[in-house]
Design a protein around this motif. Sequence first.
Motif, mmCIF file in Angstrom:
data_model
loop_
_atom_site.group_PDB
_atom_site.id
_atom_site.type_symbol
_atom_site.label_atom_id
_atom_site.label_comp_id
_atom_site.label_asym_id
_atom_site.label_seq_id
_atom_site.Cartn_x
_atom_site.Cartn_y
_atom_site.Cartn_z
ATOM 1 N N VAL A 69 -3.793 -0.229 8.879
ATOM 2 C CA VAL A 69 -4.568 -0.405 9.882
ATOM 3 C C VAL A 69 -5.135 1.207 10.484
ATOM 4 O O VAL A 69 -4.002 1.870 10.483
ATOM 5 N N GLY A 70 -6.209 1.490 10.820
ATOM 6 C CA GLY A 70 -6.682 2.601 11.297
ATOM 7 C C GLY A 70 -7.233 3.606 10.356
ATOM 8 O O GLY A 70 -7.899 4.581 10.537
ATOM 9 N N ASP A 71 -7.166 3.280 8.936
ATOM 10 C CA ASP A 71 -7.877 3.860 7.951
ATOM 11 C C ASP A 71 -9.248 3.845 8.155
ATOM 12 O O ASP A 71 -10.121 2.902 8.662
ATOM 13 N N ARG A 72 -10.154 4.933 7.798
ATOM 14 C CA ARG A 72 -11.532 5.049 7.932
ATOM 15 C C ARG A 72 -12.101 4.783 6.655
ATOM 16 O O ARG A 72 -11.684 5.661 5.455
ATOM 17 N N LEU A 73 -12.892 3.924 6.379
ATOM 18 C CA LEU A 73 -13.535 3.611 5.091
ATOM 19 C C LEU A 73 -14.898 4.190 5.185
ATOM 20 O O LEU A 73 -15.531 4.167 6.297
ATOM 21 N N GLY A 82 -3.174 1.406 18.757
ATOM 22 C CA GLY A 82 -1.810 1.876 19.193
ATOM 23 C C GLY A 82 -0.884 0.728 19.409
ATOM 24 O O GLY A 82 -0.711 -0.280 18.964
ATOM 25 N N GLU A 83 0.250 0.924 20.005
ATOM 26 C CA GLU A 83 1.115 0.210 20.257
ATOM 27 C C GLU A 83 0.722 -1.158 21.068
ATOM 28 O O GLU A 83 1.170 -2.297 20.775
ATOM 29 N N PRO A 98 6.473 -2.610 18.294
ATOM 30 C CA PRO A 98 6.343 -2.568 19.679
ATOM 31 C C PRO A 98 7.885 -2.662 20.316
ATOM 32 O O PRO A 98 8.546 -3.158 19.857
ATOM 33 N N ALA A 99 7.755 -1.870 21.550
ATOM 34 C CA ALA A 99 9.229 -1.664 22.145
ATOM 35 C C ALA A 99 9.767 -3.044 22.409
ATOM 36 O O ALA A 99 11.067 -3.318 22.728
ATOM 37 N N ASP A 100 8.849 -4.073 23.027
ATOM 38 C CA ASP A 100 9.207 -5.285 23.312
ATOM 39 C C ASP A 100 9.559 -6.317 22.480
ATOM 40 O O ASP A 100 9.904 -7.423 22.728
ATOM 41 N N ALA A 101 9.388 -5.970 21.167
ATOM 42 C CA ALA A 101 9.478 -6.880 20.001
ATOM 43 C C ALA A 101 10.985 -7.246 19.918
ATOM 44 O O ALA A 101 11.870 -6.417 20.055
ATOM 45 N N THR A 102 11.457 -8.519 19.507
ATOM 46 C CA THR A 102 12.773 -8.898 19.252
ATOM 47 C C THR A 102 12.928 -8.805 17.543
ATOM 48 O O THR A 102 12.357 -9.168 16.873
ATOM 49 N N GLU A 103 14.056 -8.104 17.569
ATOM 50 C CA GLU A 103 14.536 -7.743 16.003
ATOM 51 C C GLU A 103 15.613 -8.651 15.697
ATOM 52 O O GLU A 103 16.645 -8.634 16.319
#
Length: 581
Positions: A314-318, A360-361, A387-392
Amino acid sequence: MDVIATAGHVDHGKSTLVRALTGMEPDRWEEERRRGLTIDLGFAWTTLPGGRRLAVVDVPGHERFVGNMLAGVGSVPAALVVVAADDGWSAQTAEHVAVLDALGVRHGLLAVTKADLADPGPALADATERLAGTSLGRLPAVAVSARSGAGVPELTAALEGVLAALPAPDPAAAVRLWVDRAFTIRGAGTVVTGTLAAGTVRAGDRFALGDREVTVRGLQSLGAPVESATATARVALNLRGVAVEEIARGDALLTPGAFRRTAELDVSLATPTEDRLPAELVVHIGSATVSARVRPLDGSALRLRLSAELPLRVGDRLLLRDPGARRVLGADVRDVDPPELRRRGAARSRGAELAGQPAGEAGALADLTRRRFVRRADFVAMGWPVPADATEVGPWLIAPGLADELAARVPQVVARYRQLRPLETGPPIAVLRSALELPDADLVPAVVRPPLALRDGRVVAGSAGLPPHVQRAVDEVRARLAGAPFAAPEAPDLVAAGLGPRELAAAVRDEQLVRIAEGIYLAPGVAEEARRRLAGLPQPFTLSDARKAWDTTRRVAVPLAEWLDARGVTVRQPDNTRRLR
């Protein structure tokens, strides 16, 4: 080291300028030097007066070699746009600049060459104005004569300024080295070259190449052996584990597990267009080129189905190229593992979703929320930050709040299961996983909360027990065993008490009875009591000795002795006697 690509002019004005700047011949083939025409990528390097080491990738200018040109500029952060004073802006210059604009290149320098043959002013003014409307903006510009040397000092000084303004690449980033050359060296084997845009390469590093792993035996940068090279840099890697016939321009060396290979992705055009796109386009990234089927979604969003997998994030420029119309478009990768589009209107809905998805996030959070569950390694390989709020939970990421939402549903699942199967203490983990549509049983502990608990592969309530009539029968059996712990009830007595196989199995699961063997049930703690009584016997002892110590019949003593052997409480001797372990 800094790396810059030349672009812009079809004839040898570029190559002559590179020679004047570096003292090296960028054209590698005799045909190029004979025809005065750059056909393939050329490479040169120099040390600028300020001490910066500069590598130059000289790309072809002629339209017939646009594929080679794109392989050279894809990984390079800055461009030296060359326009000849006597020819001015050409169709090839426009095509090169369109490519740079589509790639979003923002750093560069304009050089007007052949200033000894014509007044550079008109060409400089025209090129400056044309470039201003692209991603390059208003570039610093220098008039130069490669033949006389006039303007070369000013050119190097301007290069120093351009390179100083480049953003610093991340030396700790994952490596994705697009191969632009592959060849063999006698005594060394396979060698590949490329522009290292991020990360660090060291001798001994292992990289993924397709479905195999290769090892860096050694490396060079700017013609000299080095132990390591850090982006941005031109590197040549001597590889172990691959023959030269098995690797080619467009392949990529990857940090293992750091990139997701995909043949289906969603992208957004960097600049929306009203023109109708063809059903098939050519996709360029790094030095790779593949064809792609195009499905418009909504607005500037497209779904691409590639003819071959590429390692993308994600974020690559093609760069999307329409060879028939000689048109190029920039596109940003939005999803490398997109959802299926099955329902009517799904394409339009997906396009609107992508249009509202931030970067971004915040974008990572939106993507995780849509996926609900995803393996952490896969999510990072897609190009998203966690993401900081994700549950791992172990290797898994769960969307924020989802674990609590699912946990609130678990009591209902357990109650319903016990209603249908009152003799069972609760649903097996597999049942709960299916009911909540969890992708892996490892996620079950994250949604089971007190007073519920996991026990023996089931989800049980702390107050969970047997149905009243079964509990009364079990209590009666345990009351009899309290006075004679090894006097297991006979099968007819169990049936008469209402304890059939299902009821007995439920009592065992609830840890109220212990199954010794078929038809033999005793109370919990029987192993400790059996051991205590055997400890008073001379060691070793016979089965008859044990039966007397336990005050029971042979019907119980034989399976009990074998049960204790299996649990390591006793050890059977060759002469069939036993001893405590």
